[in-house]
Design a protein around this motif. Structure first.
Motif, PDB file in Angstrom:
ATOM      1  N   ALA A 182      87.191   7.601   5.320  1.00  0.00           N
ATOM      2  CA  ALA A 182      87.693   6.249   5.068  1.00  0.00           C
ATOM      3  C   ALA A 182      86.576   5.333   4.589  1.00  0.00           C
ATOM      4  O   ALA A 182      86.768   4.503   3.687  1.00  0.00           O
ATOM      5  CB  ALA A 182      88.334   5.686   6.336  1.00  0.00           C
ATOM      6  N   ARG A 183      85.385   5.468   5.186  1.00  0.00           N
ATOM      7  CA  ARG A 183      84.263   4.633   4.744  1.00  0.00           C
ATOM      8  C   ARG A 183      83.832   4.969   3.329  1.00  0.00           C
ATOM      9  O   ARG A 183      83.413   4.093   2.564  1.00  0.00           O
ATOM     10  CB  ARG A 183      83.098   4.781   5.717  1.00  0.00           C
ATOM     11  N   MET A 184      83.969   6.248   2.959  1.00  0.00           N
ATOM     12  CA  MET A 184      83.646   6.629   1.585  1.00  0.00           C
ATOM     13  C   MET A 184      84.690   6.080   0.611  1.00  0.00           C
ATOM     14  O   MET A 184      84.368   5.687  -0.508  1.00  0.00           O
ATOM     15  CB  MET A 184      83.543   8.143   1.466  1.00  0.00           C
ATOM     16  N   LEU A 185      85.958   6.044   1.025  1.00  0.00           N
ATOM     17  CA  LEU A 185      86.990   5.458   0.184  1.00  0.00           C
ATOM     18  C   LEU A 185      86.674   4.005  -0.147  1.00  0.00           C
ATOM     19  O   LEU A 185      86.898   3.542  -1.265  1.00  0.00           O
ATOM     20  CB  LEU A 185      88.351   5.528   0.883  1.00  0.00           C
ATOM     21  N   ILE A 186      86.149   3.282   0.827  1.00  0.00           N
ATOM     22  CA  ILE A 186      85.863   1.866   0.633  1.00  0.00           C
ATOM     23  C   ILE A 186      84.547   1.647  -0.104  1.00  0.00           C
ATOM     24  O   ILE A 186      84.472   0.906  -1.083  1.00  0.00           O
ATOM     25  CB  ILE A 186      85.820   1.124   1.985  1.00  0.00           C
ATOM     26  N   GLY A 187      83.481   2.274   0.376  1.00  0.00           N
ATOM     27  CA  GLY A 187      82.150   1.955  -0.137  1.00  0.00           C
ATOM     28  C   GLY A 187      81.443   3.052  -0.884  1.00  0.00           C
ATOM     29  O   GLY A 187      80.318   2.836  -1.366  1.00  0.00           O
ATOM     30  N   GLY A 188      82.046   4.244  -0.992  1.00  0.00           N
ATOM     31  CA  GLY A 188      81.393   5.328  -1.704  1.00  0.00           C
ATOM     32  C   GLY A 188      80.262   5.942  -0.891  1.00  0.00           C
ATOM     33  O   GLY A 188      80.115   5.700   0.312  1.00  0.00           O
ATOM     34  N   ILE A 189      79.435   6.738  -1.563  1.00  0.00           N
ATOM     35  CA  ILE A 189      78.388   7.476  -0.859  1.00  0.00           C
ATOM     36  C   ILE A 189      77.277   6.556  -0.358  1.00  0.00           C
ATOM     37  O   ILE A 189      76.457   6.978   0.463  1.00  0.00           O
ATOM     38  CB  ILE A 189      77.787   8.582  -1.743  1.00  0.00           C
ATOM     39  N   GLU A 190      77.244   5.324  -0.838  1.00  0.00           N
ATOM     40  CA  GLU A 190      76.227   4.392  -0.348  1.00  0.00           C
ATOM     41  C   GLU A 190      76.443   4.091   1.129  1.00  0.00           C
ATOM     42  O   GLU A 190      75.498   3.747   1.838  1.00  0.00           O
ATOM     43  CB  GLU A 190      76.265   3.089  -1.159  1.00  0.00           C
ATOM     44  N   ASP A 191      77.679   4.189   1.585  1.00  0.00           N
ATOM     45  CA  ASP A 191      77.997   3.876   2.979  1.00  0.00           C
ATOM     46  C   ASP A 191      78.064   5.109   3.867  1.00  0.00           C
ATOM     47  O   ASP A 191      78.165   4.993   5.091  1.00  0.00           O
ATOM     48  CB  ASP A 191      79.335   3.131   3.067  1.00  0.00           C
ATOM     49  N   HIS A 213      81.824   6.816  -5.728  1.00  0.00           N
ATOM     50  CA  HIS A 213      81.881   5.359  -5.843  1.00  0.00           C
ATOM     51  C   HIS A 213      83.141   4.794  -5.200  1.00  0.00           C
ATOM     52  O   HIS A 213      83.560   3.678  -5.528  1.00  0.00           O
ATOM     53  CB  HIS A 213      81.799   4.950  -7.313  1.00  0.00           C
ATOM     54  N   GLY A 214      83.717   5.567  -4.290  1.00  0.00           N
ATOM     55  CA  GLY A 214      84.892   5.104  -3.570  1.00  0.00           C
ATOM     56  C   GLY A 214      86.125   5.014  -4.460  1.00  0.00           C
ATOM     57  O   GLY A 214      86.102   5.347  -5.649  1.00  0.00           O
ATOM     58  N   LEU A 215      87.202   4.531  -3.872  1.00  0.00           N
ATOM     59  CA  LEU A 215      88.417   4.351  -4.655  1.00  0.00           C
ATOM     60  C   LEU A 215      88.238   3.354  -5.793  1.00  0.00           C
ATOM     61  O   LEU A 215      88.827   3.533  -6.865  1.00  0.00           O
ATOM     62  CB  LEU A 215      89.566   3.915  -3.741  1.00  0.00           C
ATOM     63  N   PRO A 216      87.426   2.297  -5.614  1.00  0.00           N
ATOM     64  CA  PRO A 216      87.202   1.405  -6.765  1.00  0.00           C
ATOM     65  C   PRO A 216      86.652   2.148  -7.981  1.00  0.00           C
ATOM     66  O   PRO A 216      87.022   1.853  -9.115  1.00  0.00           O
ATOM     67  CB  PRO A 216      86.199   0.382  -6.214  1.00  0.00           C
ATOM     68  N   GLY A 217      85.790   3.128  -7.737  1.00  0.00           N
ATOM     69  CA  GLY A 217      85.244   3.905  -8.840  1.00  0.00           C
ATOM     70  C   GLY A 217      86.302   4.760  -9.516  1.00  0.00           C
ATOM     71  O   GLY A 217      86.301   4.920 -10.743  1.00  0.00           O
ATOM     72  N   LEU A 218      87.225   5.317  -8.719  1.00  0.00           N
ATOM     73  CA  LEU A 218      88.299   6.117  -9.289  1.00  0.00           C
ATOM     74  C   LEU A 218      89.222   5.256 -10.150  1.00  0.00           C
ATOM     75  O   LEU A 218      89.645   5.671 -11.239  1.00  0.00           O
ATOM     76  CB  LEU A 218      89.110   6.786  -8.182  1.00  0.00           C
ATOM     77  N   ILE A 219      89.515   4.076  -9.670  1.00  0.00           N
ATOM     78  CA  ILE A 219      90.386   3.174 -10.426  1.00  0.00           C
ATOM     79  C   ILE A 219      89.728   2.760 -11.735  1.00  0.00           C
ATOM     80  O   ILE A 219      90.365   2.736 -12.795  1.00  0.00           O
ATOM     81  CB  ILE A 219      90.741   1.939  -9.573  1.00  0.00           C
ATOM     82  N   ARG A 220      88.430   2.480 -11.691  1.00  0.00           N
ATOM     83  CA  ARG A 220      87.721   2.126 -12.934  1.00  0.00           C
ATOM     84  C   ARG A 220      87.751   3.289 -13.925  1.00  0.00           C
ATOM     85  O   ARG A 220      87.914   3.082 -15.133  1.00  0.00           O
ATOM     86  CB  ARG A 220      86.272   1.741 -12.631  1.00  0.00           C
ATOM     87  N   ALA A 221      87.600   4.505 -13.413  1.00  0.00           N
ATOM     88  CA  ALA A 221      87.604   5.672 -14.298  1.00  0.00           C
ATOM     89  C   ALA A 221      88.944   5.799 -15.022  1.00  0.00           C
ATOM     90  O   ALA A 221      88.991   6.142 -16.213  1.00  0.00           O
ATOM     91  CB  ALA A 221      87.316   6.934 -13.496  1.00  0.00           C
ATOM     92  N   VAL A 222      90.039   5.533 -14.325  1.00  0.00           N
ATOM     93  CA  VAL A 222      91.360   5.593 -14.947  1.00  0.00           C
ATOM     94  C   VAL A 222      91.519   4.468 -15.968  1.00  0.00           C
ATOM     95  O   VAL A 222      92.013   4.677 -17.087  1.00  0.00           O
ATOM     96  CB  VAL A 222      92.465   5.511 -13.885  1.00  0.00           C
ATOM     97  N   GLN A 223      91.102   3.281 -15.591  1.00  0.00           N
ATOM     98  CA  GLN A 223      91.253   2.132 -16.481  1.00  0.00           C
ATOM     99  C   GLN A 223      90.442   2.282 -17.762  1.00  0.00           C
ATOM    100  O   GLN A 223      90.827   1.764 -18.819  1.00  0.00           O
ATOM    101  CB  GLN A 223      90.843   0.854 -15.743  1.00  0.00           C
ATOM    102  N   GLU A 224      89.316   2.978 -17.687  1.00  0.00           N
ATOM    103  CA  GLU A 224      88.432   3.106 -18.847  1.00  0.00           C
ATOM    104  C   GLU A 224      88.623   4.415 -19.613  1.00  0.00           C
ATOM    105  O   GLU A 224      87.972   4.630 -20.640  1.00  0.00           O
ATOM    106  CB  GLU A 224      86.972   3.001 -18.374  1.00  0.00           C
ATOM    107  N   ALA A 225      89.502   5.291 -19.152  1.00  0.00           N
ATOM    108  CA  ALA A 225      89.684   6.600 -19.785  1.00  0.00           C
ATOM    109  C   ALA A 225      90.294   6.460 -21.180  1.00  0.00           C
ATOM    110  O   ALA A 225      91.130   5.582 -21.430  1.00  0.00           O
ATOM    111  CB  ALA A 225      90.579   7.485 -18.921  1.00  0.00           C
ATOM    112  N   ASP A 226      89.867   7.328 -22.086  1.00  0.00           N
ATOM    113  CA  ASP A 226      90.472   7.408 -23.404  1.00  0.00           C
ATOM    114  C   ASP A 226      91.966   7.716 -23.260  1.00  0.00           C
ATOM    115  O   ASP A 226      92.359   8.561 -22.441  1.00  0.00           O
ATOM    116  CB  ASP A 226      89.779   8.512 -24.211  1.00  0.00           C
ATOM    117  N   SER A 227      92.797   7.052 -24.036  1.00  0.00           N
ATOM    118  CA  SER A 227      94.252   7.177 -23.884  1.00  0.00           C
ATOM    119  C   SER A 227      94.729   8.603 -24.080  1.00  0.00           C
ATOM    120  O   SER A 227      95.553   9.119 -23.309  1.00  0.00           O
ATOM    121  CB  SER A 227      94.965   6.250 -24.866  1.00  0.00           C
TER     122      SER A 227
END
Length: 342
Positions: free
Chosen positions: A179-188, A234-248
């Motif tokens: 759960a902590r990785m989901l929020i803050g990634g490997i930094e946490d 990079h947590g779930l925020p990183g996953l969401i960014r990857a989807v948002q920035e992916a080539d269509s």
């Protein structure tokens, strides 16, 4: 406001779908058009003959088949958006995949946009509190899907290939750092803490834990960090960014590949009770551990959209994973083509 009377074309579509053994209403057709799962009415007919286009009837029948039990179309609708791959359908697909990741935040009352960044004590403590909130009142399953299959096989005295990963990905020891990785990634969550959690979840497999440590040491000596390549680095925020920035185009390709593979696996699993060799073959391949075992395949109603979304991330970001899934797809297609055991 009352709905307008169904058009002759809608009634013709209702009849055509009925001839294929499915029931559909004009209201459903309208809803599917609104969702961009079905073409607009103007595109239903062949301009030369005026007849309903077979591919449109086929899609309407497929949608009716998915909807006949009253369940949500869910990730099956992603398939139609990806097939069409128009700017509008791709935008909906991108938003739906990202939402599958963001939904756990909302369910726990966590505002994704308000996750504090940085390495200050206050930011770290706030992320930790958010992770604790996500786990509140959440029960850990006693056994994951792989574990349930292995328990059933053991009861039937069927020998299966050994697991190459933790014995239960839902083990309580993994929930807090996860759960902590989901929020803050490997930094946490540091590498050592995560390995200790894996060791606690797999007390009978010290060789696997040592293998993980050795692989990380070798990578560090080569100037790499395997932990940083973890999907949740990079947590779930990183996953969401990857989807948002992916080539269509790549996003649509990934969704089609992952949903196709999930469908094939779902079709195979009902046969394993009578044909254990199918399960042995599936489990002997490393993709069982890299895809099914870690929960990236929605099987028997488990995982759903989040599982498909994680598969899509693997397909998009990890070198060689798309090719491995394609290879596994070929294996599953071969198993599906085999005549059932007598």
């Amino acid at each position: 406001m009352a709905r307008t009377k169904p058009s002759a074309l809608e009634l013709a579509m209702v009849a055509a779908v009925g001839e294929r053994g499915f029931t559909v209403s004009p209201t459903q057709l309208e809803r599917w058009r609104t969702q961009l799962w079905l073409a607009r009415t103007a595109d239903w007919t062949d301009p030369e003959t005026g007849e309903l286009r077979p591919e449109i009837v086929h899609r309407a029948a497929a949608l009716a088949g998915i909807s006949k039990t009253g369940r949500r179309i869910s990730w099956f609708g992603w398939v139609f958006w990806a097939i069409d791959a128009t700017p509008e359908s791709t935008a909906r697909l991108r938003a739906a995949v990202a939402d599958a990741f963001e939904r756990p935040f909302r369910g726990a009352g966590v505002d994704f946009s308000q996750i504090p960044q940085g390495d200050s004590d206050d930011a770290f403590d706030a992320r930790r509190e958010m992770a604790a909130r996500m786990l509140m009142d959440r029960r850990c399953p006693r056994r994951d899907f792989d574990g349930a299959l292995r328990a059933g096989a053991a009861g039937a005295e069927v020998e299966l290939p050994p697991s190459r990963s933790v014995s239960n990905i839902f083990h309580p020891a993994l929930m807090d750092p996860g759960a902590r990785m989901l929020i803050g990634g490997i930094e946490d969550v540091g590498f050592d803490e995560m390995v200790e959690a894996w060791a606690a979840a797999t007390p009978g497999n010290p060789e696997m834990i040592e293998h993980i440590r050795a692989a990380q040491r070798d990578a560090a000596l080569a100037g790499d960090d395997l932990f940083a390549q973890f999907p949740l680095a990079h947590g779930l925020p990183g996953l969401i960014r990857a989807v948002q920035e992916a080539d269509s185009q790549r996003l649509c390709t990934a969704v089609l590949a992952c949903t196709k593979a999930s469908t094939a696996l779902t079709m195979l699993l009902p046969h394993v009770a009578n044909e254990p060799e199918i399960l042995r073959t599936l489990m002997a391949d490393e993709m069982w551990d890299q895809w099914v075992r870690v929960g990236f395949a929605p099987v028997l109603g488990i995982g759903g959209e989040a599982a498909i979304a994680m598969s899509v991330i693997q397909h998009l970001l990890f070198p060689g994973w798309a090719e491995e899934l394609e290879r596994y797809q070929t294996l599953m297609d071969t198993l599906l083509a085999q005549p059932p055991a007598v």
